[in-house]
Design an enzyme around this catalytic site. Structure first.
Site, PDB file in Angstrom:
ATOM      1  N   TYR A 144       0.833  -1.009   0.076  1.00 16.45           N
ATOM      2  CA  TYR A 144      -0.141  -0.078   0.028  1.00 16.45           C
ATOM      3  C   TYR A 144       0.822   1.334  -0.068  1.00 16.45           C
ATOM      4  O   TYR A 144       0.284   2.277  -0.109  1.00 16.45           O
ATOM      5  CB  TYR A 144      -0.966  -0.128   1.320  1.00 16.45           C
ATOM      6  CG  TYR A 144      -2.011  -1.077   0.965  1.00 16.45           C
ATOM      7  CD1 TYR A 144      -2.264  -1.739  -0.002  1.00 16.45           C
ATOM      8  CD2 TYR A 144      -2.980  -1.259   2.038  1.00 16.45           C
ATOM      9  CE1 TYR A 144      -3.405  -2.570  -0.143  1.00 16.45           C
ATOM     10  CE2 TYR A 144      -3.943  -2.081   2.117  1.00 16.45           C
ATOM     11  CZ  TYR A 144      -4.211  -2.869   0.983  1.00 16.45           C
ATOM     12  OH  TYR A 144      -5.159  -3.694   0.616  1.00 16.45           O
ATOM     13  N   LYS A 201       4.254 -15.170   1.725  1.00 14.62           N
ATOM     14  CA  LYS A 201       3.983 -15.603   0.527  1.00 14.62           C
ATOM     15  C   LYS A 201       5.580 -15.996   0.060  1.00 14.62           C
ATOM     16  O   LYS A 201       6.022 -15.565  -1.064  1.00 14.62           O
ATOM     17  CB  LYS A 201       3.352 -14.810  -0.474  1.00 14.62           C
ATOM     18  CG  LYS A 201       3.017 -15.552  -1.681  1.00 14.62           C
ATOM     19  CD  LYS A 201       1.751 -16.509  -1.640  1.00 14.62           C
ATOM     20  CE  LYS A 201       1.569 -17.296  -2.821  1.00 14.62           C
ATOM     21  NZ  LYS A 201       0.675 -18.512  -2.695  1.00 14.62           N
ATOM     22  N   ASP A 234      -2.197 -17.825   1.396  1.00 14.07           N
ATOM     23  CA  ASP A 234      -3.488 -18.240   0.918  1.00 14.07           C
ATOM     24  C   ASP A 234      -3.840 -19.736   1.811  1.00 14.07           C
ATOM     25  O   ASP A 234      -5.051 -19.804   2.054  1.00 14.07           O
ATOM     26  CB  ASP A 234      -3.073 -18.980  -0.772  1.00 14.07           C
ATOM     27  CG  ASP A 234      -1.758 -19.532  -0.848  1.00 14.07           C
ATOM     28  OD1 ASP A 234      -0.909 -19.409   0.129  1.00 14.07           O
ATOM     29  OD2 ASP A 234      -1.187 -20.174  -1.710  1.00 14.07           O
ATOM     30  N   ASP A 258      -4.696  -6.728   5.609  1.00 10.69           N
ATOM     31  CA  ASP A 258      -6.053  -6.107   5.511  1.00 10.69           C
ATOM     32  C   ASP A 258      -7.147  -7.182   5.141  1.00 10.69           C
ATOM     33  O   ASP A 258      -8.077  -7.020   5.582  1.00 10.69           O
ATOM     34  CB  ASP A 258      -5.923  -4.813   4.241  1.00 10.69           C
ATOM     35  CG  ASP A 258      -7.007  -3.995   4.039  1.00 10.69           C
ATOM     36  OD1 ASP A 258      -7.975  -3.907   4.642  1.00 10.69           O
ATOM     37  OD2 ASP A 258      -6.908  -3.107   2.924  1.00 10.69           O
ATOM     38  N   ASP A 262     -10.319  -8.652   7.756  1.00 11.97           N
ATOM     39  CA  ASP A 262     -11.679  -8.678   7.354  1.00 11.97           C
ATOM     40  C   ASP A 262     -12.255 -10.266   7.266  1.00 11.97           C
ATOM     41  O   ASP A 262     -13.318 -10.319   7.790  1.00 11.97           O
ATOM     42  CB  ASP A 262     -11.995  -8.139   5.952  1.00 11.97           C
ATOM     43  CG  ASP A 262     -12.037  -6.664   6.015  1.00 11.97           C
ATOM     44  OD1 ASP A 262     -11.557  -6.254   7.249  1.00 11.97           O
ATOM     45  OD2 ASP A 262     -12.562  -5.704   5.101  1.00 11.97           O
TER      46      ASP A 262
END
Ligand code: NAD
Length: 369
Positions: A144, A201, A234, A258, A262
Site C-alpha cells: 500500500y 508468500k 493462501d 487488510d 476482514d
C-alpha cells in the site's frame, strides 16, 4: 488528583458522528469512576474534511492528533466521494495519511467470540468455540505504500494498437520495518498464549523470504519462549475458517493483513463488534474495524459497540487503565448475555423490546458499567 488526558476525536463520515458520541459517553462514565478527565476535541478527517477544507487530512488535524494523548476515530468514506480519478482527493487518503503522520506501523485487530453472539457466525459453533486471536498487521509499508504508476505504452496495448495502459504497485520492505512489527507481535503473544503465526508468500515473493528470515531471527534471539509458526497467506485464508481457535497472534504484511483481518472479522459474524488499535512510537489511534456504513447513516441505528470496544483498547494500550478496560468488556458481555441487541445483531429470537438504537446501546453500556 484527577489525571487528565487529551483525546483527539475524529468522527469522519457516515455513521461516524453517531457512534463516536457513544464512545465519548462511555469514556466519560469510566473517567468519572476512575478520577480521570478525558478532554475531547473534534477535528476533521475524510469526506467531511474534503468538503470543509478540500483535503482529507488537513494539517490542523494531524497537528491536533500528534499533540493528543490518544486519537479516537470513527470511520471515513461514502459514495459522495467515490471516484476513479487518480487526482481527486479520497477520504481513505485521510486514514493512510494519519497512520503515516503518526508513525502508526502496527495495527492490532482482536477477534474474540462473545458467547451470546456465537449464533451470528456462519461457522459451526464447535469451530468457533474459544476463538481468541489477534491479527497484527504491518501498516505503513508493503504494497500500500510502495511506488506505483499508471502510464501508456506499446506493451500495454497488446496486439490491438499503438499504445495501451499499464500500471504497477510495488511491495517493498526495509529490515527495520519488519523487525519492529515482529517485536510488537512477540510482545503481544507474551501477554497471551505465546504463539505467533507469521504469514507470508515466501514461495513466490522476495519480500516474504526476507520477512520470514527476520521474524525468525527476532523470535529466536529475543523471544525464545514464544512459538513461531510460518504459514503461506493462501493457506492462512483457509485455516482461519478451518481451525480459527488454533491461532493466537497472526503477524503479516499490510495488504495480506487488510484482507485476513476482514476475513477473521467474519468469524464472529458481527462487524459492528470489532475494534482495532494502531500503535507506533508516539500517539496511538483507536477505531472500529468497520466502515462508515453509508446505507444506515443518519438513522441513529448503527451499532456503537465496536467504537466502544476501541475505547476499551485505548484505556488498555495508551493509558494502562486495565481495570477500566475490563469494566467495559464486562459491561458489554453482560448486556449481550441479558439479550440486548442493536438492529444488526438481532435475530429471529430477539424480542422487539430488547432492540435498541445507537444512543440506547451507549446508555446501556453506561448503565451496566
Ligand atoms: P462498511 O463497514 O461501512 O459496511 C458494511 C455493512 O456493514 C453495511 O451494510 C453496513 O450497514 C454494516 N455496518 C458496518 N458497521 C456497522 C455498525 N457499526 N452498525 C451496524 N451496521 C454496520 O463497509 P462498506 O460498505 O464496504 O464501506 C462503506 C464506506 O466505508 C466506504 O466508503 C469505504 O471506503 C469506507 N470504509 C472505511 C473504513 C474506515 O474508515 N476505517 C473501513 C472500511 C470501509
Amino acid at each position: 488528583m484527577t489525571t487528565k488526558y487529551n483525546i483527539c476525536l475524529l468522527p469522519g463520515d457516515g455513521i461516524g458522528p453517531e457512534i463516536i458520541a457513544e464512545g465519548v459517553k462511555v469514556l466519560n462514565a469510566v473517567g468519572a469512576k476512575y478520577d480521570t478527565e478525558f478532554a475531547c476535541e473534534e477535528s476533521l478527517i475524510g469526506g467531511a474534511a474534503i468538503d470543509a477544507a478540500g483535503e482529507p487530512l488537513p494539517q490542523a488535524t494531524l497537528d491536533a492528533a500528534k499533540a493528543a494523548d490518544a486519537v479516537l476515530l470513527a470511520a471515513v468514506g461514502g459514495p459522495k466521494w467515490d471516484t476513479t480519478d487518480p487526482n481527486a482527493p479520497r477520504p481513505e487518503q485521510g486514514l493512510l495519511g494519519i497512520r503515516k503522520g503518526l508513525g502508526l506501523y502496527t495495527n492490532l485487530r482482536p477477534v474474540q467470540i462473545f458467547d451470546a453472539l456465537a449464533g451470528a457466525s456462519t461457522l459451526k459453533p464447535e469451530v468457533i468455540a474459544g476463538v481468541d486471536l489477534m491479527i497484527v498487521r504491518e501498516l505503513t509499508g508493503g504494497l500500500y505504500f510502495g511506488k506505483r504508476e499508471r502510464f501508456y505504452d506499446e506493451e500495454g496495448a497488446g496486439t490491438n494498437g499503438a499504445k495501451g495502459q499499464r500500471a504497477y504497485d510495488t511491495l517493498e520492505y526495509r529490515e527495520y520495518e519488519i523487525e519492529r512489527i515482529a517485536r510488537q507481535a512477540f510482545e503481544a503473544a507474551r501477554k497471551r498464549r505465546k504463539k505467533v503465526t507469521s504469514v507470508d508468500k515466501a514461495n513466490v515473493l522476495e519480500t516474504s523470504r526476507m520477512w520470514r528470515e527476520i521474524v525468525h531471527r527476532i523470535g529466536e534471539t529475543e523471544y525464545p519462549d514464544v512459538e513461531i509458526e510460518d504459514l503461506l497467506v493462501d493457506n492462512t485464508a483457509m485455516q482461519l475458517i478451518n481451525r480459527p481457535a488454533d491461532f493466537d497472534v497472526v503477524v503479516t504484511e499490510n495488504m495480506f493483513g487488510d484482507i485476513l483481518s476482514d476475513e477473521a472479522a467474519q468469524i464472529t459474524g458481527s462487524l459492528g463488534m470489532l475494534a482495532s488499535a494502531s500503535l507506533g512510537d508516539g500517539t496511538a489511534l483507536y477505531e472500529p474495524s468497520h466502515g462508515s456504513a453509508p446505507d444506515i447513516a443518519g438513522k441513529g441505528i448503527a451499532n456503537p459497540l465496536a467504537q466502544i470496544l476501541s475505547v476499551e483498547m485505548m484505556l488498555r494500550y495508551s493509558f494502562d487503565m486495565n481495570d477500566a478496560a475490563d469494566d467495559i468488556r464486562r459491561a458489554v458481555t453482560n448486556l449481550l448475555n441479558d439479550g440486548w441487541r442493536t438492529g444488526d445483531l438481532k435475530d429471529a429470537t430477539t424480542p422487539a423490546d430488547k432492540v435498541v438504537n445507537c444512543a440506547g446501546m451507549g446508555d446501556l453500556v453506561v448503565k451496566y458499567l
